[in-house]
Design a protein around this motif. Structure first.
Motif, short mmCIF file in Angstrom:
data_model
loop_
_atom_site.label_atom_id
_atom_site.label_comp_id
_atom_site.label_asym_id
_atom_site.label_seq_id
_atom_site.Cartn_x
_atom_site.Cartn_y
_atom_site.Cartn_z
N GLU A 97 9.53 -6.06 -1.25
CA GLU A 97 8.96 -5.67 -2.56
C GLU A 97 7.48 -5.34 -2.43
N GLN A 98 6.75 -6.13 -1.68
CA GLN A 98 5.32 -5.89 -1.50
C GLN A 98 5.05 -4.57 -0.78
N ARG A 99 5.90 -4.24 0.18
CA ARG A 99 5.72 -2.98 0.93
C ARG A 99 5.89 -1.77 0.03
N ARG A 100 6.57 -1.94 -1.09
CA ARG A 100 6.79 -0.82 -2.01
C ARG A 100 5.79 -0.81 -3.16
N SER A 101 4.82 -1.72 -3.14
CA SER A 101 3.88 -1.87 -4.25
C SER A 101 2.55 -1.19 -3.95
N MET A 102 2.15 -0.25 -4.82
CA MET A 102 0.85 0.41 -4.68
C MET A 102 -0.28 -0.59 -4.92
N ASP A 103 -0.09 -1.49 -5.87
CA ASP A 103 -1.12 -2.50 -6.15
C ASP A 103 -1.37 -3.38 -4.93
N TYR A 104 -0.29 -3.77 -4.26
CA TYR A 104 -0.40 -4.60 -3.06
C TYR A 104 -1.11 -3.82 -1.96
N TYR A 105 -0.75 -2.57 -1.81
CA TYR A 105 -1.38 -1.71 -0.79
C TYR A 105 -2.88 -1.57 -1.04
N LEU A 106 -3.27 -1.33 -2.29
CA LEU A 106 -4.69 -1.15 -2.60
C LEU A 106 -5.47 -2.45 -2.42
N GLN A 107 -4.85 -3.57 -2.75
CA GLN A 107 -5.51 -4.86 -2.54
C GLN A 107 -5.73 -5.11 -1.05
N VAL A 178 3.58 0.81 5.66
CA VAL A 178 3.78 1.78 4.58
C VAL A 178 2.45 1.99 3.86
N THR A 179 1.98 3.22 3.83
CA THR A 179 0.70 3.55 3.20
C THR A 179 0.91 4.45 1.99
N ALA A 180 -0.18 4.84 1.36
CA ALA A 180 -0.12 5.55 0.08
C ALA A 180 0.77 6.80 0.10
N PRO A 181 0.68 7.69 1.10
CA PRO A 181 1.54 8.88 1.07
C PRO A 181 3.03 8.54 0.94
N LEU A 182 3.48 7.54 1.68
CA LEU A 182 4.89 7.14 1.58
C LEU A 182 5.19 6.46 0.25
N LEU A 183 4.25 5.69 -0.25
CA LEU A 183 4.45 5.02 -1.54
C LEU A 183 4.63 6.04 -2.65
N TYR A 184 3.82 7.09 -2.63
CA TYR A 184 3.97 8.15 -3.62
C TYR A 184 5.30 8.90 -3.42
N ALA A 185 5.67 9.11 -2.16
CA ALA A 185 6.94 9.78 -1.88
C ALA A 185 8.11 8.97 -2.41
#
Length: 267
Positions: A97-107, A178-185
């Motif tokens: 779940e965290q790997r799919r979270s933009m908020d987690y990624y930005l934190q 997993v980074t932002a480009p994949l999260l947006y994808a």
């Protein structure tokens, strides 16, 4: 003024040492073979020497920082070092779940990259005797500059080449990051989540993820987010108290120019 003549170079050396130390540790964690086009220290000397070299730089940086005799600044940089470790831990121990979270990624991105820049900027403001308001604007500048830098770095991992980046392209995804480009994808193609959950250690899953990314607006949206943070960094500089001194004006223009360089860089 004499104190600042000694304090600012010392602080610069301290910050640079911490950055180099974090890169040495990062290369070990990422199993990197190169750093800016040459063999990484962990490849040449082994992981143990690379980790110890990073630890040595951190310890020397802390000793140098303590000589400034400013407890607030020491606390800020100590916090940044803590954040570096926290960010790496977040990256290494994410749930599905965290790997799919933009908020987690930005934190995580703030902890790994932007915290050191933002707290360093704030520290410089404090060392030069600026107000709390100016120190906070310096912090906001560094925070948003750092986020913009990392977002573009994540784009370049997909679009850059090994020679321009100084590391292998697709380094993050091949390490399961997993980074932002994949999260947006994944927002555009929810079925990509299943591919990511199956594991990016499988080359077939990596190829499929890249196929979805190519069909998405993930790269474009990440660049737009980076531009937004670069704009916020520029706005922080524009919000500083008015000052007609030419040297001050020149410095502020340089800081704003840096935000443009960050989002337009190719390596």
């Amino acid at each position: 003024m004499l104190i600042l003549c000694f304090a600012l170079p010392l602080f610069f050396i301290t910050g640079l040492s911490k950055v180099v130390a974090s890169l040495l540790h990062d290369d070990v964690l990422d199993d990197a073979d190169t750093r800016r086009g040459i063999g990484s220290l962990n490849l040449v000397m082994g992981n143990k020497i690379s980790v110890l070299a990073g630890d040595f730089l951190l310890s020397r940086a802390c000793m140098t920082l303590a000589s400034l005799k400013n407890t607030e600044v020491v606390s800020l940089i100590a916090t940044a070092v803590e954040h570096l470790v926290t960010g790496e831990t977040m990256q290494m121990s994410t749930s599905a779940e965290q790997r799919r979270s933009m908020d987690y990624y930005l934190q995580k991105t703030y902890y790994k990259t932007a915290s050191l820049i933002s707290n360093s900027c704030k520290s410089i403001a404090l060392l030069t005797g600026q107000t709390a308001e100016v120190a906070m604007l310096a912090y906001e500048y560094g925070k948003n500059l750092g986020l913009a830098f990392q977002l573009i770095d994540d784009v370049l991992d997909f679009t850059g080449t090994s020679s321009s980046l100084g590391k292998g392209s697709l380094s993050d995804i091949r390490h399961g990051i997993v980074t932002a480009p994949l999260l947006y994808a994944m927002e555009e193609f929810p079925e990509l989540r299943t591919v990511v959950d199956r594991g990016l250690d499988n080359p077939a899953n990596v190829d499929l993820a890249l196929e979805y990314l190519g069909k998405s607006h993930g790269i474009q949206r990440t660049r737009e987010l980076a531009a937004k943070h670069a704009s916020l960094a520029s706005a922080a500089i524009d919000s500083l108290p008015e000052n007609d001194d030419e040297d001050v004006q020149r410095s502020r223009r340089a800081l704003i120019e840096l935000t443009h360089r960050v989002i337009n860089r190719t390596k």
